[in-house]
Design an enzyme around this catalytic site. Structure first.
Site, PDB file in Angstrom:
ATOM      1  N   ASP A  14       0.857  -1.173   0.000  1.00 57.25           N
ATOM      2  CA  ASP A  14       0.000   0.000   0.000  1.00 57.25           C
ATOM      3  C   ASP A  14       0.898   1.230   0.000  1.00 57.25           C
ATOM      4  O   ASP A  14       2.092   1.147   0.316  1.00 57.25           O
ATOM      5  CB  ASP A  14      -0.898  -0.030   1.238  1.00 57.25           C
ATOM      6  N   ASP A  16      -0.148   5.198   0.903  1.00 52.01           N
ATOM      7  CA  ASP A  16      -0.350   6.151   2.001  1.00 52.01           C
ATOM      8  C   ASP A  16      -0.430   5.415   3.338  1.00 52.01           C
ATOM      9  O   ASP A  16      -1.272   4.527   3.521  1.00 52.01           O
ATOM     10  CB  ASP A  16      -1.643   6.934   1.788  1.00 52.01           C
TER      11      ASP A  16
END
Length: 238
Positions: A14, A16
């Site tokens: 991922d 952020d």
């Protein structure tokens, strides 16, 4: 010389809250939108947990936090203004979490394919990673616009992995929030949950396969999952 013992494995990260600390720039843009609408800005730290669902969700939750109707937050005009402002400020404060650069380099040297699987738009993800010099580490940066369904759908992860010639059966998802762990479970892929990101739900409650408190610990967590994979196969006579 580092042994290339992770060849054949794909590690999906991922963006952020996992690779990059982005909340100051995202919330900064949100607050400029709120001020333009005559609304109070969101406190920087309390707004961290608003991040993770994309720009539209951030606007919606930010306006709700300010006590405003969410209809305005859903307008195309405001969304376009948000994106334009964010592009201007995308890397004012954003930076990799401690240990990211070194860990990614080591995992790549060990032969792993590294990809980004994010609900952030692909062009924004590429812009951000380019500005902080992380693009070179990844075989692909796959936002929701490049797949048939976004996280928490497992399709996002599987399609991203197969796009680089990876094997979903030898893939690990690493993330900080429910969409990451959810998409791993939906795809039947093991996951590593990090505790330093933006989830409003405690990582323990999301039940990833391994939980780490620092990015430097991801390499050891990967090794644990890989060993378990091969032990399970050996016991099954595969």
């Amino acid at each position: 010389m580092i042994e290339r013992d992770l060849e054949g494995w794909t590690l999906a990260f991922d963006l952020d809250g996992t690779l990059v600390e982005t909340h100051e720039d995202l919330v900064g843009t949100l607050n400029r939108m709120l001020v333009l609408e005559g609304l109070p800005p969101a406190p920087m730290e309390s707004a961290r947990e608003l991040i993770g669902g994309g720009a539209r969700a951030l606007l919606k939750h930010g306006f709700e936090l300010a006590g405003a109707l969410s209809e305005r937050a859903a307008s195309a005009e405001l969304f376009d203004a948000f994106i334009a402002d964010y592009i201007e400020h995308i890397a004012d404060h954003s930076a990799p979490f401690e240990g990211v650069v070194e860990t990614l380099e080591t995992l790549a040297e060990r032969g792993a394919i590294l990809i980004v699987v994010t609900n952030k738009r692909s062009d924004l993800s590429e812009l951000l990673l380019g500005k902080i010099d992380l693009t070179r580490n990844f075989a692909a940066i796959v936002g929701p616009d490049r797949v048939s369904a976004r996280k928490p759908s497992g399709c996002h992860l599987v399609e991203a992995v197969t796009s680089v010639g990876g094997d979903p059966g030898r893939t690990i998802m690493i993330g900080d929030a429910a969409p990451d762990i959810g998409c791993a479970k939906d795809a039947g892929v093991p996951s590593i949950g990090v505790t330093f990101g933006y989830t409003p739900v405690p990582m323990e409650d999301l039940e990833p396969d391994v939980i780490v408190d620092a990015f430097e610990d991801i390499e050891e967590a990967v090794d644990m999952i890989v060993v378990e994979h091969y032990v399970t196969r050996a016991l099954a006579g595969v």
